[in-house]
Design a protein around this motif. Structure first.
Motif, PDB file in Angstrom:
ATOM      1  N   THR A   1       0.816  -1.211   0.000  1.00 54.44           N
ATOM      2  CA  THR A   1       0.000   0.000   0.000  1.00 54.44           C
ATOM      3  C   THR A   1       0.855   1.269   0.000  1.00 54.44           C
ATOM      4  O   THR A   1       0.308   2.366  -0.008  1.00 54.44           O
ATOM      5  CB  THR A   1      -0.933   0.026   1.224  1.00 54.44           C
ATOM      6  OG1 THR A   1      -0.168  -0.136   2.410  1.00 54.44           O
ATOM      7  CG2 THR A   1      -1.978  -1.073   1.130  1.00 54.44           C
ATOM      8  N   TYR A   2       2.170   1.110   0.037  1.00 59.57           N
ATOM      9  CA  TYR A   2       3.071   2.261  -0.002  1.00 59.57           C
ATOM     10  C   TYR A   2       3.660   2.425  -1.391  1.00 59.57           C
ATOM     11  O   TYR A   2       3.870   1.449  -2.115  1.00 59.57           O
ATOM     12  CB  TYR A   2       4.209   2.093   1.007  1.00 59.57           C
ATOM     13  CG  TYR A   2       3.759   2.190   2.448  1.00 59.57           C
ATOM     14  CD1 TYR A   2       3.390   3.410   2.999  1.00 59.57           C
ATOM     15  CD2 TYR A   2       3.693   1.055   3.253  1.00 59.57           C
ATOM     16  CE1 TYR A   2       2.969   3.501   4.313  1.00 59.57           C
ATOM     17  CE2 TYR A   2       3.280   1.139   4.572  1.00 59.57           C
ATOM     18  CZ  TYR A   2       2.922   2.355   5.092  1.00 59.57           C
ATOM     19  OH  TYR A   2       2.499   2.452   6.393  1.00 59.57           O
ATOM     20  N   GLY A   3       3.977   3.670  -1.725  1.00 53.56           N
ATOM     21  CA  GLY A   3       4.610   3.924  -3.006  1.00 53.56           C
ATOM     22  C   GLY A   3       6.087   3.600  -3.021  1.00 53.56           C
ATOM     23  O   GLY A   3       6.649   3.261  -4.070  1.00 53.56           O
ATOM     24  N   SER A   4       6.749   3.685  -1.838  1.00 52.50           N
ATOM     25  CA  SER A   4       8.187   3.463  -1.812  1.00 52.50           C
ATOM     26  C   SER A   4       8.666   3.056  -0.417  1.00 52.50           C
ATOM     27  O   SER A   4       7.981   3.298   0.579  1.00 52.50           O
ATOM     28  CB  SER A   4       8.939   4.733  -2.268  1.00 52.50           C
ATOM     29  OG  SER A   4       8.585   5.846  -1.447  1.00 52.50           O
ATOM     30  N   PHE A   5       9.836   2.434  -0.394  1.00 54.68           N
ATOM     31  CA  PHE A   5      10.494   1.952   0.817  1.00 54.68           C
ATOM     32  C   PHE A   5      11.916   2.477   0.784  1.00 54.68           C
ATOM     33  O   PHE A   5      12.554   2.488  -0.280  1.00 54.68           O
ATOM     34  CB  PHE A   5      10.464   0.424   0.817  1.00 54.68           C
ATOM     35  CG  PHE A   5      11.147  -0.234   1.998  1.00 54.68           C
ATOM     36  CD1 PHE A   5      10.734   0.038   3.295  1.00 54.68           C
ATOM     37  CD2 PHE A   5      12.175  -1.152   1.819  1.00 54.68           C
ATOM     38  CE1 PHE A   5      11.348  -0.586   4.374  1.00 54.68           C
ATOM     39  CE2 PHE A   5      12.788  -1.775   2.883  1.00 54.68           C
ATOM     40  CZ  PHE A   5      12.375  -1.502   4.178  1.00 54.68           C
ATOM     41  N   HIS A   6      12.434   2.927   1.942  1.00 51.58           N
ATOM     42  CA  HIS A   6      13.735   3.605   1.977  1.00 51.58           C
ATOM     43  C   HIS A   6      14.622   3.052   3.086  1.00 51.58           C
ATOM     44  O   HIS A   6      14.121   2.786   4.198  1.00 51.58           O
ATOM     45  CB  HIS A   6      13.539   5.113   2.170  1.00 51.58           C
ATOM     46  CG  HIS A   6      12.660   5.736   1.130  1.00 51.58           C
ATOM     47  ND1 HIS A   6      13.157   6.288  -0.023  1.00 51.58           N
ATOM     48  CD2 HIS A   6      11.312   5.871   1.059  1.00 51.58           C
ATOM     49  CE1 HIS A   6      12.155   6.747  -0.757  1.00 51.58           C
ATOM     50  NE2 HIS A   6      11.028   6.499  -0.121  1.00 51.58           N
ATOM     51  N   ILE A   7      15.892   2.904   2.788  1.00 50.24           N
ATOM     52  CA  ILE A   7      16.905   2.432   3.736  1.00 50.24           C
ATOM     53  C   ILE A   7      18.061   3.409   3.698  1.00 50.24           C
ATOM     54  O   ILE A   7      18.547   3.751   2.609  1.00 50.24           O
ATOM     55  CB  ILE A   7      17.416   1.025   3.375  1.00 50.24           C
ATOM     56  CG1 ILE A   7      16.250   0.038   3.217  1.00 50.24           C
ATOM     57  CG2 ILE A   7      18.410   0.526   4.415  1.00 50.24           C
ATOM     58  CD1 ILE A   7      16.668  -1.289   2.586  1.00 50.24           C
ATOM     59  N   ALA A   8      18.506   3.870   4.859  1.00 53.20           N
ATOM     60  CA  ALA A   8      19.627   4.829   4.902  1.00 53.20           C
ATOM     61  C   ALA A   8      20.441   4.613   6.165  1.00 53.20           C
ATOM     62  O   ALA A   8      19.913   4.216   7.201  1.00 53.20           O
ATOM     63  CB  ALA A   8      19.108   6.262   4.842  1.00 53.20           C
TER      64      ALA A   8
END
Length: 417
Positions: free
Chosen positions: A407-414
């Motif tokens: 349901t999310y447009g994007s996933f981020h790892i930093a």
């Protein structure tokens, strides 16, 4: 019943502080959203896939994980993944009350009774279990909340499962009534869930359900429905600006991935909302019988706090020394609406983070442009946050493709320095 010590819980005043209110000039949609979320349990379960989180974070016994509580499921998952400490923080004390109830159930109930409540989502013994076993383990606020809401587990009424309670559950039940009763899709949905192979599942979806689910996608994309699902106006604007076709298309593309590309055999997220229950083989890790004793032994490593992320990190002494941050999608909520607050939060994260700490977060949009203006002090000088972070877009994109929620447009790892 066990005699394990309770998880640490921040004392909550008789009348906990209200959630931050909308700023002057907030449009009506924002005020409606705030009114709902100030007074309600919103999430009855986490809707972030912890399998992605485990792969992204590599949790180990030396890690202190900070996670926004939401439904509390994933905080328990990180304990099972071996985290040395998990701090669950939420500004909505009702979400923390849910995690407290789950923790009390792990400590005080048999697995069968625990699964009946949180796996099946209903129990004829709910009131007795709460009164005799669970209530004494809860904080004062959680006691008052569940004194008036334990009926949600009793299995009565048209929302006859806990997974149809809370504002997100209300939306799920409404959509299921529409699909089953008015669209006549109940048998097809049940056959879809029971499909023995991905190929059979895909055939059922594409031949019988795909086009007819488009109407549900349009309903789910309406502002009222999105408010109930916990999607504020700020997130809706992010989607409209960045996703071709807007929210309705994002929902429709998500359905194609969930039902057409990913196996439903272990997709407990959608099973719970389609049927109102998990099964013993399709459920979160914290509900599995084989994990129950280990989770009980791990509970002393759980800390539950009613606070903002900034408040917890900046006002806790000694400094929390967090190595893994799980920020969900809450920065979308702040976004352009509260840039000073967003910068303050990231400063608190930088100050409290262990060297090399990893941060994961999700967004309804495809990018997080609202991070571009953020500046933080690090190592004696002011820097752009985006210059400070070392991102891992390829890994994040690969994991995002496997997301069972979608349901999310994007996933981020930093990573921080």
């Amino acid at each position: 019943m066990s005699s394990y010590p309770t998880a640490d819980v921040t004392p909550v005043a008789d009348h906990p502080p209200a959630l931050p209110g909308p700023r002057a000039g907030t449009p009506l949609a924002g005020r409606v959203f705030s009114a709902l979320h100030d007074r309600k349990l919103v999430y009855n379960a986490c809707w972030e896939d912890p399998a992605l989180d485990r792969a992204a974070l590599g949790i180990g016994p030396d890690d202190h994980v900070l996670v926004i509580t939401s439904g509390g499921c994933n905080a328990l998952d990180y304990l099972l993944a071996g985290a040395g400490r998990v701090t669950a923080v939420d500004v909505n004390p009702r979400q923390n009350a849910l995690l407290e109830l789950k923790a009390a159930g792990v400590r005080r109930l048999s697995h069968d009774a625990f699964f009946e409540l949180f796996g099946t989502g209903r129990s004829v013994h709910a009131h007795r279990l709460y009164r005799d076993a669970l209530r004494p383990d809860l904080s004062p606020f959680a006691q008052r909340f569940w004194d008036g809401y334990i009926e949600a587990f009793a299995g009565r009424g048209w929302r006859n499962s806990f997974y149809y309670r809370g504002t997100s559950g209300f939306l799920a039940k409404g959509l299921m009534l529409f699909l089953r009763r008015f669209q006549g899709l109940g048998p097809d949905l049940d056959e879809l869930l029971a499909a023995p192979t991905l190929e059979r599942q895909r055939h059922i979806y594409e031949s019988r359900l795909r086009d007819r689910l488009w109407s549900a996608a349009r309903l789910a994309a309406q502002p009222v429905a999105l408010n109930l699902a916990g999607v504020p106006p700020e997130q809706r604007r992010e989607i409209a600006d960045e996703y071709a076709g807007g929210t309705a298309q994002l929902v429709h593309d998500g359905l194609d991935a969930i039902f057409g590309r990913l196996p439903l055999a272990d997709n407990y997220f959608w099973r719970a909302y389609i049927t109102g229950s998990y099964t013993e083989t399709c459920c979160p890790e914290y509900l599995k019988a084989g994990n129950f004793v280990r989770l009980r032994e791990a509970l002393p490593r759980l800390d539950v706090r009613t606070a903002t992320v900034t408040g917890f990190l900046s006002r806790t002494a000694p400094r929390p020394d967090v190595s893994k941050f799980v920020l969900l999608d809450h920065m979308d909520w702040m976004g352009w609406r509260d840039q000073p607050g967003l910068a303050e939060e990231w400063q608190a994260i930088v100050d409290a983070a262990r060297p090399g700490a990893r941060v994961i977060y999700r967004s309804a949009g495809l990018t997080t442009r609202y991070l571009d203006p953020v500046r933080v002090r690090h190592d004696g000088r002011t820097r752009r946050l985006t210059d400070l972070l070392r991102r891992h877009p390829e890994l994040a994109a690969r994991l995002h493709e496997r997301d069972r929620v979608h349901t999310y447009g994007s996933f981020h790892i930093a990573d921080l320095p």
